[in-house]
Design a protein around this motif. Structure first.
Motif, PDB file in Angstrom:
ATOM      1  N   ILE A  11      17.621  52.776  39.675  1.00  0.00           N
ATOM      2  CA  ILE A  11      18.086  52.591  41.048  1.00  0.00           C
ATOM      3  C   ILE A  11      19.295  51.654  40.989  1.00  0.00           C
ATOM      4  CG2 ILE A  11      17.473  51.838  43.371  1.00  0.00           C
ATOM      5  CD1 ILE A  11      14.542  52.221  42.611  1.00  0.00           C
ATOM      6  N   PRO A  12      20.499  52.133  41.286  1.00  0.00           N
ATOM      7  CA  PRO A  12      21.689  51.274  41.193  1.00  0.00           C
ATOM      8  C   PRO A  12      21.556  50.015  42.051  1.00  0.00           C
ATOM      9  CG  PRO A  12      22.306  53.578  41.462  1.00  0.00           C
ATOM     10  CD  PRO A  12      20.830  53.501  41.700  1.00  0.00           C
ATOM     11  N   ARG A  13      22.303  48.985  41.659  1.00  0.00           N
ATOM     12  CA  ARG A  13      22.201  47.676  42.309  1.00  0.00           C
ATOM     13  C   ARG A  13      22.302  47.758  43.834  1.00  0.00           C
ATOM     14  NH1 ARG A  13      23.600  42.128  41.218  1.00  0.00           N
ATOM     15  NH2 ARG A  13      24.053  42.647  39.057  1.00  0.00           N
ATOM     16  N   GLU A  14      23.340  48.403  44.351  1.00  0.00           N
ATOM     17  CA  GLU A  14      23.540  48.436  45.805  1.00  0.00           C
ATOM     18  C   GLU A  14      22.414  49.159  46.508  1.00  0.00           C
ATOM     19  OE1 GLU A  14      25.709  46.651  47.409  1.00  0.00           O
ATOM     20  OE2 GLU A  14      26.366  45.902  45.453  1.00  0.00           O
ATOM     21  N   ALA A  15      21.955  50.262  45.928  1.00  0.00           N
ATOM     22  CA  ALA A  15      20.835  51.001  46.525  1.00  0.00           C
ATOM     23  C   ALA A  15      19.564  50.158  46.479  1.00  0.00           C
ATOM     24  CB  ALA A  15      20.633  52.321  45.795  1.00  0.00           C
ATOM     25  N   PHE A  16      19.348  49.453  45.356  1.00  0.00           N
ATOM     26  CA  PHE A  16      18.172  48.598  45.231  1.00  0.00           C
ATOM     27  C   PHE A  16      18.150  47.524  46.314  1.00  0.00           C
ATOM     28  CE2 PHE A  16      16.572  44.508  43.652  1.00  0.00           C
ATOM     29  CZ  PHE A  16      15.246  44.825  43.384  1.00  0.00           C
ATOM     30  N   LEU A  17      19.264  46.826  46.504  1.00  0.00           N
ATOM     31  CA  LEU A  17      19.324  45.753  47.497  1.00  0.00           C
ATOM     32  C   LEU A  17      19.131  46.300  48.906  1.00  0.00           C
ATOM     33  CD1 LEU A  17      22.260  43.660  45.991  1.00  0.00           C
ATOM     34  CD2 LEU A  17      19.808  43.159  45.888  1.00  0.00           C
ATOM     35  N   SER A  18      19.694  47.478  49.171  1.00  0.00           N
ATOM     36  CA  SER A  18      19.548  48.085  50.489  1.00  0.00           C
ATOM     37  C   SER A  18      18.096  48.480  50.762  1.00  0.00           C
ATOM     38  CB  SER A  18      20.456  49.316  50.594  1.00  0.00           C
ATOM     39  OG  SER A  18      20.214  50.023  51.801  1.00  0.00           O
ATOM     40  N   ILE A  19      17.443  49.083  49.757  1.00  0.00           N
ATOM     41  CA  ILE A  19      16.052  49.508  49.938  1.00  0.00           C
ATOM     42  C   ILE A  19      15.131  48.294  50.051  1.00  0.00           C
ATOM     43  CG2 ILE A  19      14.138  50.742  48.822  1.00  0.00           C
ATOM     44  CD1 ILE A  19      16.253  52.647  47.652  1.00  0.00           C
ATOM     45  N   MET A  20      15.441  47.217  49.329  1.00  0.00           N
ATOM     46  CA  MET A  20      14.653  45.988  49.465  1.00  0.00           C
ATOM     47  C   MET A  20      14.693  45.476  50.908  1.00  0.00           C
ATOM     48  SD  MET A  20      13.048  44.763  46.754  1.00  0.00           S
ATOM     49  CE  MET A  20      13.021  42.968  46.875  1.00  0.00           C
ATOM     50  N   ASP A  21      15.824  45.645  51.592  1.00  0.00           N
ATOM     51  CA  ASP A  21      15.967  45.183  52.973  1.00  0.00           C
ATOM     52  C   ASP A  21      15.216  46.060  53.971  1.00  0.00           C
ATOM     53  OD1 ASP A  21      17.536  43.004  52.333  1.00  0.00           O
ATOM     54  OD2 ASP A  21      19.437  44.064  52.646  1.00  0.00           O
ATOM     55  N   THR A  22      15.077  47.356  53.667  1.00  0.00           N
ATOM     56  CA  THR A  22      14.592  48.298  54.678  1.00  0.00           C
ATOM     57  C   THR A  22      13.186  48.835  54.422  1.00  0.00           C
ATOM     58  OG1 THR A  22      15.658  50.138  53.492  1.00  0.00           O
ATOM     59  CG2 THR A  22      16.943  49.035  55.220  1.00  0.00           C
ATOM     60  N   SER A  23      12.645  48.681  53.204  1.00  0.00           N
ATOM     61  CA  SER A  23      11.365  49.300  52.877  1.00  0.00           C
ATOM     62  C   SER A  23      10.307  48.266  52.527  1.00  0.00           C
ATOM     63  CB  SER A  23      11.534  50.281  51.702  1.00  0.00           C
ATOM     64  OG  SER A  23      10.269  50.709  51.218  1.00  0.00           O
ATOM     65  N   PRO A  24       9.340  48.015  53.417  1.00  0.00           N
ATOM     66  CA  PRO A  24       8.255  47.091  53.087  1.00  0.00           C
ATOM     67  C   PRO A  24       7.436  47.536  51.873  1.00  0.00           C
ATOM     68  CG  PRO A  24       8.349  47.478  55.453  1.00  0.00           C
ATOM     69  CD  PRO A  24       9.278  48.458  54.814  1.00  0.00           C
ATOM     70  N   VAL A  25       7.212  48.833  51.721  1.00  0.00           N
ATOM     71  CA  VAL A  25       6.423  49.329  50.588  1.00  0.00           C
ATOM     72  C   VAL A  25       7.136  49.040  49.271  1.00  0.00           C
ATOM     73  CG1 VAL A  25       5.476  51.388  49.455  1.00  0.00           C
ATOM     74  CG2 VAL A  25       5.271  51.121  51.934  1.00  0.00           C
ATOM     75  N   PHE A  26       8.430  49.326  49.231  1.00  0.00           N
ATOM     76  CA  PHE A  26       9.198  49.081  48.011  1.00  0.00           C
ATOM     77  C   PHE A  26       9.278  47.586  47.727  1.00  0.00           C
ATOM     78  CE2 PHE A  26      13.176  48.535  45.604  1.00  0.00           C
ATOM     79  CZ  PHE A  26      12.942  49.406  44.554  1.00  0.00           C
ATOM     80  N   ARG A  27       9.455  46.787  48.760  1.00  0.00           N
ATOM     81  CA  ARG A  27       9.558  45.338  48.594  1.00  0.00           C
ATOM     82  C   ARG A  27       8.246  44.771  48.035  1.00  0.00           C
ATOM     83  NH1 ARG A  27      11.897  44.607  53.100  1.00  0.00           N
ATOM     84  NH2 ARG A  27      10.075  44.086  54.351  1.00  0.00           N
ATOM     85  N   ARG A  28       7.108  45.237  48.538  1.00  0.00           N
ATOM     86  CA  ARG A  28       5.817  44.782  48.013  1.00  0.00           C
ATOM     87  C   ARG A  28       5.653  45.187  46.559  1.00  0.00           C
ATOM     88  NH1 ARG A  28       3.861  46.280  53.196  1.00  0.00           N
ATOM     89  NH2 ARG A  28       3.185  48.292  52.372  1.00  0.00           N
ATOM     90  N   PHE A  29       6.107  46.398  46.219  1.00  0.00           N
ATOM     91  CA  PHE A  29       6.026  46.860  44.835  1.00  0.00           C
ATOM     92  C   PHE A  29       6.841  45.956  43.914  1.00  0.00           C
ATOM     93  CE2 PHE A  29       8.425  49.285  41.591  1.00  0.00           C
ATOM     94  CZ  PHE A  29       7.379  49.578  40.722  1.00  0.00           C
ATOM     95  N   VAL A  30       8.063  45.652  44.293  1.00  0.00           N
ATOM     96  CA  VAL A  30       8.947  44.850  43.450  1.00  0.00           C
ATOM     97  C   VAL A  30       8.397  43.435  43.274  1.00  0.00           C
ATOM     98  CG1 VAL A  30      11.237  43.789  43.294  1.00  0.00           C
ATOM     99  CG2 VAL A  30      11.013  46.181  43.968  1.00  0.00           C
ATOM    100  N   PHE A  31       8.016  42.790  44.377  1.00  0.00           N
ATOM    101  CA  PHE A  31       7.551  41.408  44.278  1.00  0.00           C
ATOM    102  C   PHE A  31       6.169  41.320  43.632  1.00  0.00           C
ATOM    103  CE2 PHE A  31      10.588  40.337  47.871  1.00  0.00           C
ATOM    104  CZ  PHE A  31      11.463  39.665  47.032  1.00  0.00           C
ATOM    105  N   GLY A  32       5.320  42.323  43.866  1.00  0.00           N
ATOM    106  CA  GLY A  32       4.011  42.330  43.214  1.00  0.00           C
ATOM    107  C   GLY A  32       4.139  42.484  41.714  1.00  0.00           C
ATOM    108  N   ALA A  33       4.983  43.421  41.282  1.00  0.00           N
ATOM    109  CA  ALA A  33       5.197  43.627  39.851  1.00  0.00           C
ATOM    110  C   ALA A  33       5.871  42.404  39.229  1.00  0.00           C
ATOM    111  CB  ALA A  33       6.052  44.876  39.622  1.00  0.00           C
ATOM    112  N   PHE A  34       6.786  41.793  39.973  1.00  0.00           N
ATOM    113  CA  PHE A  34       7.472  40.585  39.483  1.00  0.00           C
ATOM    114  C   PHE A  34       6.478  39.445  39.272  1.00  0.00           C
ATOM    115  CE2 PHE A  34       9.665  36.560  40.270  1.00  0.00           C
ATOM    116  CZ  PHE A  34      10.710  36.643  39.364  1.00  0.00           C
ATOM    117  N   ALA A  35       5.575  39.254  40.228  1.00  0.00           N
ATOM    118  CA  ALA A  35       4.598  38.167  40.128  1.00  0.00           C
ATOM    119  C   ALA A  35       3.670  38.377  38.937  1.00  0.00           C
ATOM    120  CB  ALA A  35       3.791  38.072  41.418  1.00  0.00           C
ATOM    121  N   ARG A  36       3.198  39.615  38.742  1.00  0.00           N
ATOM    122  CA  ARG A  36       2.313  39.884  37.600  1.00  0.00           C
ATOM    123  C   ARG A  36       3.036  39.675  36.283  1.00  0.00           C
ATOM    124  NH1 ARG A  36       0.828  43.923  41.284  1.00  0.00           N
ATOM    125  NH2 ARG A  36       2.219  45.448  40.297  1.00  0.00           N
TER     126      ARG A  36
END
Length: 219
Positions: free
Chosen positions: A104-129
């Motif tokens: 997922i390219p940088r700009e698309a990643f940052l945009s999806i992080m802003d707009t998608s709660p599901v994707f944001r939970r996935f990223v931060f959950g995986a980051f924490a683990r």
């Protein structure tokens, strides 16, 4: 079939986000491919669909330590830090099997992080683990005796009672030097706990090795 159906952790993602992600191609990466090196900027967020990637830290002398491995459903903490915090990579990532992945390219990643709660939970959950696993590694390297780390590694990587690995590969996994592993394996061999052959360690007394792996911290 959409690759999203194979992406562990993205179940139930919003339709609009799913449409954006589904347009991204699957990359097929051969074993041994270097994905990033120290000093490089993160180009995007990789979702691993199959295979395994390992991330190493490399010291000034060339000595390596395995920081973590990435399998489907897991994330690369260095990529997340690079994308969210602007930090360059400090490690090196290499595919240790043939892999399939989506970038997922940088700009698309940052945009999806802003707009998608599901994707944001996935990223931060995986980051924490992943961060928790890295902290556990640092604790073991800092406080656990080499003999205990070696015994635990042999038990974790044994298949049918044997570990197929060089002394350097074992050293990289447990965060020490090859010469240290060779000396410790020789001592375990003399004690009758293992048999050491070229590229192979046979576990002769797993029960005693398990006790050694569970022993206390270094002073």
């Amino acid at each position: 079939m959409s690759w999203l159906s194979r992406a562990t952790g993205l179940e139930g993602i919003e339709p609009g986000t799913a449409a954006r992600l589904e347009s991204l191609p699957i990359m097929r990466l051969p074993k041994g491919k270097v994905l990033f090196c120290p000093g490089e900027a993160a180009r995007g967020f990789t979702i691993l669909l199959s295979g395994r990637v390992e991330v190493f830290l490399i010291g000034p002398t060339g000595r390596e330590i395995l920081l973590y491995g990435i399998e489907p459903g897991q994330s690369c903490v260095q990529s997340t830090l690079g994308l969210l915090g602007g930090e360059d990579y400090t490690g090196e990532a290499i595919t240790v099997t043939d892999c399939e992945a989506v970038l997922i390219p940088r700009e698309a990643f940052l945009s999806i992080m802003d707009t998608s709660p599901v994707f944001r939970r996935f990223v931060f959950g995986a980051f924490a683990r992943r961060l928790q696993a890295v902290m556990s590694l640092l604790e073991r390297v800092a406080f656990q005796k080499v003999e205990s780390r070696l015994a635990a590694d042999l038990l974790d990587n044994a298949k049918d009672g044997t570990v197929h690995a060089t002394h350097q590969e074992i050293a990289t996994r447990i965060g020490t030097a090859r010469e240290v592993v060779s000396r410790r394996l020789d001592a375990l061999s003399k004690a009758g706990l293992v048999r050491v052959d070229r590229g192979v360690v046979t576990l002769e007394d797993p029960e005693t090795l398990a006790g050694l792996a569970a022993q206390g911290r270094a002073a």
